[in-house]
Design an enzyme around this catalytic site. Sequence first.
Site, PDB file in Angstrom:
ATOM      1  N   ARG A 163      -9.545   1.211   6.056  1.00 50.06           N
ATOM      2  CA  ARG A 163      -9.192   2.414   6.733  1.00 50.06           C
ATOM      3  C   ARG A 163     -10.400   3.638   6.259  1.00 50.06           C
ATOM      4  O   ARG A 163     -10.828   4.308   7.071  1.00 50.06           O
ATOM      5  CB  ARG A 163      -8.069   2.890   6.091  1.00 50.06           C
ATOM      6  CG  ARG A 163      -6.649   2.490   6.214  1.00 50.06           C
ATOM      7  CD  ARG A 163      -6.752   0.946   6.834  1.00 50.06           C
ATOM      8  NE  ARG A 163      -5.493   0.566   6.854  1.00 50.06           N
ATOM      9  CZ  ARG A 163      -4.443  -0.279   6.227  1.00 50.06           C
ATOM     10  NH1 ARG A 163      -4.833  -0.262   5.168  1.00 50.06           N
ATOM     11  NH2 ARG A 163      -3.293  -0.651   6.998  1.00 50.06           N
ATOM     12  N   ASP A 192      -8.149  -5.168   9.303  1.00 46.48           N
ATOM     13  CA  ASP A 192      -6.878  -4.575   9.615  1.00 46.48           C
ATOM     14  C   ASP A 192      -6.934  -3.849  11.076  1.00 46.48           C
ATOM     15  O   ASP A 192      -7.777  -4.138  11.874  1.00 46.48           O
ATOM     16  CB  ASP A 192      -6.707  -3.380   8.510  1.00 46.48           C
ATOM     17  CG  ASP A 192      -5.253  -3.129   8.135  1.00 46.48           C
ATOM     18  OD1 ASP A 192      -4.359  -3.193   9.296  1.00 46.48           O
ATOM     19  OD2 ASP A 192      -4.770  -3.430   7.244  1.00 46.48           O
ATOM     20  N   HIS A 259      -1.565  -6.440  11.601  1.00 42.73           N
ATOM     21  CA  HIS A 259      -2.861  -5.792  11.094  1.00 42.73           C
ATOM     22  C   HIS A 259      -3.900  -6.169  11.732  1.00 42.73           C
ATOM     23  O   HIS A 259      -4.858  -6.449  11.326  1.00 42.73           O
ATOM     24  CB  HIS A 259      -2.759  -5.851   9.664  1.00 42.73           C
ATOM     25  CG  HIS A 259      -2.019  -4.982   9.002  1.00 42.73           C
ATOM     26  ND1 HIS A 259      -1.883  -3.748   8.846  1.00 42.73           N
ATOM     27  CD2 HIS A 259      -0.509  -5.466   8.460  1.00 42.73           C
ATOM     28  CE1 HIS A 259      -0.673  -3.074   8.090  1.00 42.73           C
ATOM     29  NE2 HIS A 259       0.016  -4.233   7.924  1.00 42.73           N
ATOM     30  N   ASP A 321       1.844  -9.205   5.974  1.00 41.63           N
ATOM     31  CA  ASP A 321       2.665  -8.204   5.726  1.00 41.63           C
ATOM     32  C   ASP A 321       2.945  -7.272   7.137  1.00 41.63           C
ATOM     33  O   ASP A 321       2.037  -7.289   7.819  1.00 41.63           O
ATOM     34  CB  ASP A 321       2.077  -7.118   4.572  1.00 41.63           C
ATOM     35  CG  ASP A 321       0.757  -6.573   5.185  1.00 41.63           C
ATOM     36  OD1 ASP A 321       0.013  -7.651   5.461  1.00 41.63           O
ATOM     37  OD2 ASP A 321       0.318  -5.538   4.908  1.00 41.63           O
ATOM     38  N   GLU A 322       4.039  -6.821   7.323  1.00 37.44           N
ATOM     39  CA  GLU A 322       4.281  -5.953   8.144  1.00 37.44           C
ATOM     40  C   GLU A 322       3.830  -6.263   9.483  1.00 37.44           C
ATOM     41  O   GLU A 322       3.438  -5.744  10.364  1.00 37.44           O
ATOM     42  CB  GLU A 322       3.419  -4.649   7.959  1.00 37.44           C
ATOM     43  CG  GLU A 322       3.817  -3.648   6.555  1.00 37.44           C
ATOM     44  CD  GLU A 322       3.314  -2.490   6.124  1.00 37.44           C
ATOM     45  OE1 GLU A 322       3.536  -1.559   5.842  1.00 37.44           O
ATOM     46  OE2 GLU A 322       1.856  -2.495   6.364  1.00 37.44           O
ATOM     47  N   TRP A 388       4.757  -6.668  -2.915  1.00 40.57           N
ATOM     48  CA  TRP A 388       4.267  -5.250  -2.898  1.00 40.57           C
ATOM     49  C   TRP A 388       5.677  -4.615  -2.828  1.00 40.57           C
ATOM     50  O   TRP A 388       5.698  -3.428  -2.877  1.00 40.57           O
ATOM     51  CB  TRP A 388       3.347  -5.021  -1.960  1.00 40.57           C
ATOM     52  CG  TRP A 388       3.714  -5.171  -0.501  1.00 40.57           C
ATOM     53  CD1 TRP A 388       3.810  -6.403   0.134  1.00 40.57           C
ATOM     54  CD2 TRP A 388       4.096  -4.355   0.569  1.00 40.57           C
ATOM     55  NE1 TRP A 388       4.268  -6.200   1.391  1.00 40.57           N
ATOM     56  CE2 TRP A 388       4.554  -4.995   1.495  1.00 40.57           C
ATOM     57  CE3 TRP A 388       3.996  -2.849   0.491  1.00 40.57           C
ATOM     58  CZ2 TRP A 388       4.846  -4.298   2.656  1.00 40.57           C
ATOM     59  CZ3 TRP A 388       4.485  -2.287   1.657  1.00 40.57           C
ATOM     60  CH2 TRP A 388       4.764  -2.792   2.622  1.00 40.57           C
ATOM     61  N   TYR A 413       0.729   1.506  -6.675  1.00 38.96           N
ATOM     62  CA  TYR A 413      -0.089   2.083  -5.712  1.00 38.96           C
ATOM     63  C   TYR A 413      -0.961   3.226  -5.974  1.00 38.96           C
ATOM     64  O   TYR A 413      -0.463   4.284  -6.089  1.00 38.96           O
ATOM     65  CB  TYR A 413       0.786   2.348  -4.157  1.00 38.96           C
ATOM     66  CG  TYR A 413       0.948   1.229  -3.383  1.00 38.96           C
ATOM     67  CD1 TYR A 413       1.087  -0.215  -3.986  1.00 38.96           C
ATOM     68  CD2 TYR A 413       1.025   1.029  -2.134  1.00 38.96           C
ATOM     69  CE1 TYR A 413       1.452  -1.335  -3.178  1.00 38.96           C
ATOM     70  CE2 TYR A 413       1.325  -0.096  -1.262  1.00 38.96           C
ATOM     71  CZ  TYR A 413       1.314  -1.233  -2.035  1.00 38.96           C
ATOM     72  OH  TYR A 413       1.408  -2.381  -1.052  1.00 38.96           O
ATOM     73  N   ASP A 415      -2.668   5.167  -4.144  1.00 39.14           N
ATOM     74  CA  ASP A 415      -2.673   6.381  -3.239  1.00 39.14           C
ATOM     75  C   ASP A 415      -1.459   7.194  -3.345  1.00 39.14           C
ATOM     76  O   ASP A 415      -1.334   8.196  -2.639  1.00 39.14           O
ATOM     77  CB  ASP A 415      -2.753   5.707  -1.712  1.00 39.14           C
ATOM     78  CG  ASP A 415      -1.498   4.412  -1.215  1.00 39.14           C
ATOM     79  OD1 ASP A 415      -1.032   4.215  -2.131  1.00 39.14           O
ATOM     80  OD2 ASP A 415      -1.500   4.433  -0.208  1.00 39.14           O
ATOM     81  N   TRP A 463      -5.079   1.833  -1.090  1.00 38.95           N
ATOM     82  CA  TRP A 463      -5.336   2.105   0.279  1.00 38.95           C
ATOM     83  C   TRP A 463      -5.798   3.406   0.532  1.00 38.95           C
ATOM     84  O   TRP A 463      -5.553   4.188  -0.228  1.00 38.95           O
ATOM     85  CB  TRP A 463      -3.865   2.003   0.561  1.00 38.95           C
ATOM     86  CG  TRP A 463      -3.078   0.515   0.141  1.00 38.95           C
ATOM     87  CD1 TRP A 463      -2.212   0.483  -0.491  1.00 38.95           C
ATOM     88  CD2 TRP A 463      -3.164  -0.544   0.992  1.00 38.95           C
ATOM     89  NE1 TRP A 463      -1.789  -0.907  -0.498  1.00 38.95           N
ATOM     90  CE2 TRP A 463      -2.373  -1.791   0.290  1.00 38.95           C
ATOM     91  CE3 TRP A 463      -4.115  -1.075   1.870  1.00 38.95           C
ATOM     92  CZ2 TRP A 463      -2.236  -2.750   0.664  1.00 38.95           C
ATOM     93  CZ3 TRP A 463      -4.033  -2.539   2.438  1.00 38.95           C
ATOM     94  CH2 TRP A 463      -2.968  -3.577   1.795  1.00 38.95           C
TER      95      TRP A 463
END
Length: 758
Positions: A163, A192, A259, A321-322, A388, A413, A415, A463
């Site tokens: 990122r 990602d 991702h 993930d995701e 997570w 986390y 962040d 992150w």
Amino acid sequence: MHRLLLGLLLGLAASSASAAAVEPSLIPRPAQLRLANGQFRLAPATPLRIPAHDDGARHAAQFLMSQLVRTHGPRLALAEGAPIAGAIALVRDVHAGLAAGGYTLDVGVDGIRIVGADDAGLLHGTVTLYQLLDEAGQDAVPALHIADAPRFAWRGLMLDSVRHMQTPDEIRALIDQMALHKLDVLHWHLTDDQGWRIEIKRWPELTRVGAWRTPPAAGEDGEPARYGGYYTQETIRALVAYAAARGITIVPELDLPGHATAAVASYPQFGVTGKRIAVSPDWGVNTTLYNVDEPTLHFLESVLDEVMTLFPSRWIHLGGDEAVKDQWQASPAVQARMKALGLKTEDELQSWMMARLGDYLKRHGRRMIGWDEILQGGVPGDAMVMSWRGTEGAVDAAKLGHDVVLSPSPDLYFDQLQSSSDDEATGRIPPKSLADIYAFEPVPAALDAAQARHILGAQANVWTEHMPDMRHVQYMVFPRLDALSEVLWTPPARHDWEGFLARLPAQLERYRRAGITWADSAFAPSMAIDETAARAHGRTTLTLANQSGFGTMRYTLDGSAPNPDSPAYAKPLAVTLPLTVRATTFAPDGSILARRVRSFDAADLYARDGNTLVNCPGNPFRLRVQPLPDATSRRPVYTINLFNACQVWPAAPLDGAQALHVELARLPNNYALAHEATLVVQRPRTTAFGELVIRRDSCEGDILATLPLPDPTAAPRRFALDAHFERQRGAHDLCMAFTAPGDGPLYAVGRLSLDAPR
Ligand code: ACM
């Protein structure tokens, strides 16, 4: 001033007046520490002896010396050979009964001896010695005996270099700090949706195309025209070696099957649709998946071939993930493959794909790690699970016999914001304070002793969506990493929050000297006045507080900087406006932990910073962002709720008011929400670009004003609108909701000012 010395001068040390009576400021706190009488005095160029032909001992010694040089500590003279009187000696002893990574450290009047059985133990011993030497002020170390070993094998930090990227030098500085905290795993998130950051020689488009994205508002207001870059294989090899010499394994992560946008942007044939797409500038959950056909799996295996040549780590992280399955569901080819494989669901298909790649790793002597979603469709028994989504994944995985690392959101986390102060930088809300991190327990209570043995440890995840540069990363990491290191290293019976705080000032001083940015959120004096009283009669009370309660807050009201003789804050003060308060939190050793200055005047009594508003009823999501995602400016910051663009000023002092001045910011809408997009509240609008609708008492209350928003292609990013209304009586909640179209820019409230009577 050094803590031990100052302790003596102030008579804080034990009545024996022995400096050694004060526990040294070691973080993480050793498992066993016994202070003795006397001290070891350093001579100029004190000998540092290491065993002959012992690379591990040499790395440890060199790391110690480089840190001492960097922080202006004493110089040592490195030589191979047996311990001698007057020397610091590293001794390797595999028969001393030391645990993996364990060591003993003995300081006596005639020398210092560190014994370790393995490289990690020798390194940990020298790190402890570094902290002792550094604190002792270069000339003497108190006599003591330390016997120490880590509680957990996996003591990690995850860095997201997708990122936002960090330079190799910045990563080296982070690795140094990890080693100084006795951490041993750097989990490196390298691919990602927003970028592909690892050079793969066989597939050059991954970095020629996939490493670059076009930011929203490219080229404007400090936002770069394109954002990106990548780490060459040469750079990666050097970083891996640098970390290894400091006892740290770099565990790479290639995130799949989701991702995947940057990879598919580079090679559309490995996506599901075959269409050419752009690297995503959008945070959140993008919907691009890898294909599941043989060419794509061969592509991924060939990428892993190069990854395995670069990273000797036993563990390779494959993400998992995701991965929203829309593309797989919509693709006849993927559905046919699923059927042919005898699989019933897309979750099973993901499991099959990950198991296949996990198997590929295994055939090469490596093991797969995945985020806890990999449990969903079944997972090979020797895969490690990284929990997570809270800690449930950890419990399920450990019960199934998988090894587990905890990195739950939001607990670990980094962040997350560190306090609720309105001067915090960007990040997710709710805050996770230094005390929260210190209180984290990696072993879930639901596990029995046998299951608990599967908990290898924990890590914090950094992150970087909202951390455009390394200063910002450091601000989010330190000193929360100190708390984490103690959670992961020190036996629970030796955890001691008050003692940790007492040991922290010496550590913060090390950061100062090493040029590390750290957050003072735990110590910053917050200042508040009783606004109702001030509005009523000018006189009011001023209250100071700090999050940890540690240290002494001293203040001035006369414009001078607080010093150690300024009054110490004890209870609310009677004050009149206008007022400028300067407050400084001093540690017991006299060092400065945090400073703040704040002015209060009559206008402030009728104004509010947008970051201090509260969410409208409904969705608790809150995120503090910078104006543009890739620009490195950190001020001002704005708080948004992606799911409900609506904020409340509770009990706004409307009495007598007829106007409200609203400062606003237009922010890029670079958030991919996938299925959660259905949760976004969309309000009807009556003008082209939507309005800011201000209601009284509640979000269903009377409309006080409707302010049309300007054309986003023509208006500046920061602008103001004025609401005029009938003269009001009393205080009321003000609900401020935006009706701008959901596919357009986001809006955030900056400062709000009422025209109240003065
Ligand atoms: C994650 O935060 N998506 C692992």
